[in-house]
Design an enzyme around this catalytic site. Structure first.
Site, mmCIF file in Angstrom:
data_model
loop_
_atom_site.group_PDB
_atom_site.id
_atom_site.type_symbol
_atom_site.label_atom_id
_atom_site.label_comp_id
_atom_site.label_asym_id
_atom_site.label_seq_id
_atom_site.Cartn_x
_atom_site.Cartn_y
_atom_site.Cartn_z
ATOM 1 N N GLY A 18 -54.018 6.878 -12.067
ATOM 2 C CA GLY A 18 -54.303 8.225 -11.575
ATOM 3 C C GLY A 18 -53.011 8.987 -11.340
ATOM 4 O O GLY A 18 -52.216 9.171 -12.256
ATOM 5 N N ILE A 47 -52.477 0.403 -5.540
ATOM 6 C CA ILE A 47 -51.253 0.688 -6.288
ATOM 7 C C ILE A 47 -50.858 2.126 -6.021
ATOM 8 O O ILE A 47 -51.541 3.066 -6.418
ATOM 9 C CB ILE A 47 -51.460 0.463 -7.800
ATOM 10 C CG1 ILE A 47 -51.897 -0.982 -8.054
ATOM 11 C CG2 ILE A 47 -50.186 0.797 -8.570
ATOM 12 C CD1 ILE A 47 -52.272 -1.263 -9.488
ATOM 13 N N VAL A 52 -42.938 11.882 -6.310
ATOM 14 C CA VAL A 52 -41.821 12.696 -5.833
ATOM 15 C C VAL A 52 -41.584 13.899 -6.740
ATOM 16 O O VAL A 52 -40.676 14.683 -6.494
ATOM 17 C CB VAL A 52 -40.517 11.868 -5.722
ATOM 18 C CG1 VAL A 52 -40.698 10.746 -4.742
ATOM 19 C CG2 VAL A 52 -40.091 11.328 -7.083
ATOM 20 N N ALA A 55 -41.241 19.551 -7.810
ATOM 21 C CA ALA A 55 -40.696 20.805 -8.324
ATOM 22 C C ALA A 55 -41.035 20.905 -9.800
ATOM 23 O O ALA A 55 -41.055 19.899 -10.519
ATOM 24 C CB ALA A 55 -39.186 20.866 -8.115
ATOM 25 N N LYS A 83 -40.754 29.010 -6.914
ATOM 26 C CA LYS A 83 -39.443 28.513 -7.299
ATOM 27 C C LYS A 83 -38.846 29.442 -8.344
ATOM 28 O O LYS A 83 -39.412 29.621 -9.423
ATOM 29 C CB LYS A 83 -39.550 27.085 -7.852
ATOM 30 C CG LYS A 83 -38.236 26.540 -8.400
ATOM 31 C CD LYS A 83 -38.447 25.166 -9.025
ATOM 32 C CE LYS A 83 -37.170 24.703 -9.714
ATOM 33 N NZ LYS A 83 -37.352 23.381 -10.365
ATOM 34 N N LEU A 339 -44.660 8.378 -16.597
ATOM 35 C CA LEU A 339 -43.552 7.444 -16.471
ATOM 36 C C LEU A 339 -43.722 6.202 -17.327
ATOM 37 O O LEU A 339 -42.743 5.477 -17.548
ATOM 38 C CB LEU A 339 -43.372 7.043 -15.001
ATOM 39 C CG LEU A 339 -43.041 8.191 -14.043
ATOM 40 C CD1 LEU A 339 -42.827 7.663 -12.638
ATOM 41 C CD2 LEU A 339 -41.816 8.959 -14.514
ATOM 42 N N THR A 350 -38.145 18.123 -14.711
ATOM 43 C CA THR A 350 -38.860 17.993 -15.987
ATOM 44 C C THR A 350 -39.953 16.932 -15.978
ATOM 45 O O THR A 350 -40.660 16.787 -16.974
ATOM 46 C CB THR A 350 -37.870 17.670 -17.117
ATOM 47 O OG1 THR A 350 -37.074 16.534 -16.749
ATOM 48 C CG2 THR A 350 -36.955 18.862 -17.377
ATOM 49 N N ILE A 352 -42.943 16.535 -14.428
ATOM 50 C CA ILE A 352 -44.312 17.032 -14.614
ATOM 51 C C ILE A 352 -44.433 17.750 -15.948
ATOM 52 O O ILE A 352 -45.470 17.670 -16.628
ATOM 53 C CB ILE A 352 -44.713 17.927 -13.431
ATOM 54 C CG1 ILE A 352 -44.923 17.049 -12.178
ATOM 55 C CG2 ILE A 352 -45.977 18.733 -13.730
ATOM 56 C CD1 ILE A 352 -45.186 17.821 -10.903
#
Length: 513
Positions: A18, A47, A52, A55, A83, A339, A350, A352
């Site tokens: 997820g 899990i 993090v 941004a 931003k 990831l 970068t 997201i």
């Protein structure tokens, strides 16, 4: 109806994991695949996710528009702020800052960019730092914000661009509700086994700890750094880039908000890495990215906690990573997104975006009858290009510096770099010219120019065509840009006031540490 390579009707998609990657994938596929498909997302509360990536860059607005969600609603649900760019502190040298702002810089004269004229005149004195020629950078400096105005094409207001700071876990929660409303089925459980078809090694199903088996035809690996499917099951190797990117750990912690809600991310260089500061409505996200060979975890914690704006709101989370990417991100009937496909430190926000582009690439090359080799190879080629392009931009931040006051910065300043990046730096150093080599490149000329000038790549020259313009005309041109941008920024509201009026979240209702 689409078919797999064995002729079985293709209708079952299984997303493993997820978090932001999994629920972004589920949300967009549920929006596009409206008939004949079953989408199942498997995740385990046991899990945790890294979470993090708070941004973003402006392209996130495209993703939200594709979902047809309301911007203010999303911002309220995710405790978001706006931003305008990223401030880099102490990167070039200590006590020096610059801003990499989104949007345009100044206004072209002839076919030449503003920075070419600025490079000629700035050494002579009487002109402001380069930040003053970008409305995004100056608005960030002054804590102001306003939406871009496409109806004002001759005003700097037309050049404002923005992204968001948001709580990544709340964004995933919002997208989960969106996806489940569109028939995505969530299954809670920890995967203990992955079954493959004996004839070709394609993934056939995943088996949960309670014995439940979930079959599928297309599997999307959003399992994070573990890379359960693409790495552990299919054995796709990983290329490490730690000879250029030394940082391999991050320590993240939220703290209480500061009095002013700033419209930019801050990255501050530290002795063996850098620290991020991401202001949300209900808290500030902080983290230290560092090299474990040059700073131990206790030292990282001390450096991080010594530079916070307010009280710590949760226990710090340690993330260990190896910068790099999978040699393939689509193998057989498995696509890695997030990831599981690779890790690039979030220096230019970068993470997201790489999720977003992978999903859109999957949609563009969505398998029809089977999994044609040409299609999967094109997916992998485009992914490789994107990762390498972003990697080189991040390396440039470390390589182009005046610092060598610690072993970390001395190594970065003198390290060898990829040939393509060296060619770009040499060209810019020669005449301050920069050319995109493909429309698929993420970062535009404006981004490279701001970073290379901000980091101190003194060109010593400029485009010789600048000398075709009389100097008194250049002086008037630059002063006009300075004045118009400054006057325009002064008309914008404070960022905090804009948030309060437009998208104030209910603190406590959606807040999470």
């Amino acid at each position: 109806m689409p078919e797999t390579s064995t002729g079985i009707p293709f209708k079952k998609i299984v997303i493993v994991g997820g978090g932001t990657a999994g629920w972004m994938t589920a949300a967009l596929l549920s929006k596009f695949l409206t008939a004949g498909y079953e989408i199942c997302l498997v995740e385990s509360e046991e899990i945790g996710t890294i979470g993090v990536g708070e941004a973003t860059i402006p392209a996130i607005k495209i993703f939200n528009r594709l979902l047809a969600v309301d911007q203010a609603e999303v911002m309220k649900a995710t405790q978001a702020s706006f931003k305008l760019g990223i401030e880099f502190a102490d990167w070039r040298r200590k006590n020096h800052t610059y801003i990499h702002g989104f949007g345009k810089i100044g206004k072209d004269l002839l076919w030449l960019r503003t920075h070419q004229f600025w490079l000629k005149m700035f050494p002579r004195g009487g002109f402001k730092d380069f930040d003053f020629y970008s409305i995004n950078a100056l608005a960030a400096r002054k804590g102001r914000f306003g939406m871009g105005r496409a109806d004002r094409p001759n005003s700097p207001l037309a050049d404002i661009d923005y992204a968001y700071h948001f709580d990544a876990s709340l964004y995933a929660r919002y997208l989960r509700a969106y996806a489940e409303q569109r028939r995505v089925k969530r299954v809670e459980g920890k995967i203990v086994r992955v079954k493959q078809r004996p004839e070709d090694g394609f993934i056939a199903s995943v088996v949960l700890q309670n014995g439940r088996e979930i079959p599928g035809e297309l599997f999307i690996d959003c399992s994070g750094i573990r890379a359960l499917l693409i790495g552990q099951t299919l054995g796709i190797g990983y290329d490490a880039w730690n000879r250029w990117l030394l940082c391999d750990r991050a320590l993240a912690v939220p703290c209480a908000s500061a009095p002013e809600l700033l419209p930019y991310t801050r990255s501050t260089a530290r002795d063996a890495g850098w620290q991020w500061r991401i202001p949300l409505q209900h808290r500030i996200g902080n983290g230290l990215v560092y090299s474990s060979s040059l700073m131990d975890d206790d030292g990282a914690a001390r450096a991080l906690f010594a530079n916070l704006d307010g009280a710590v709101l949760a226990e710090p989370r340690l993330v260990k990573f190896t910068p790099g990417k999978r040699r393939k991100t689509w193998e057989k009937n498995c696509v890695a997104i997030g990831l599981s496909s690779g890790f690039l430190e979030p220096l230019e926000s970068t993470s997201i975006h790489l999720i977003q582009t992978a999903i859109l690439r999957l949609v563009a090359l969505f398998p029809g009858r089977g999994f044609p080799h040409a299609d999967t190879e094109e997916f992998n080629r485009l992914t490789d290009f994107e990762y390498v392009n972003i990697r080189d931009f991040i390396i440039a931040h470390y390589k182009v510096t005046e610092r060598e006051d610690t072993p970390f910065w001395a190594y970065c300043k003198h390290m060898d770099i990829p040939d393509a990046l060296r060619e770009r730096l040499n060209l810019f150093k020669s005449t301050a010219r920069f050319f995109k080599r493909s429309e698929a490149e993420l970062f535009r000329e404006e981004s490279w120019v701001q970073v290379l000038l901000g980091q101190g790549l003194n060109t010593g020259s400029y485009d010789p065509m600048v000398d075709l313009v009389p100097e008194d005309q250049i002086v008037g041109y630059l002063k006009d840009i300075e004045d118009v941008i400054a006057d325009t920024v002064d008309t914008l509201p404070r960022h905090g006031d804009y948030i309060a009026q437009y998208c104030r979240a209910v603190h406590g209702e959606n807040a999470s540490a």
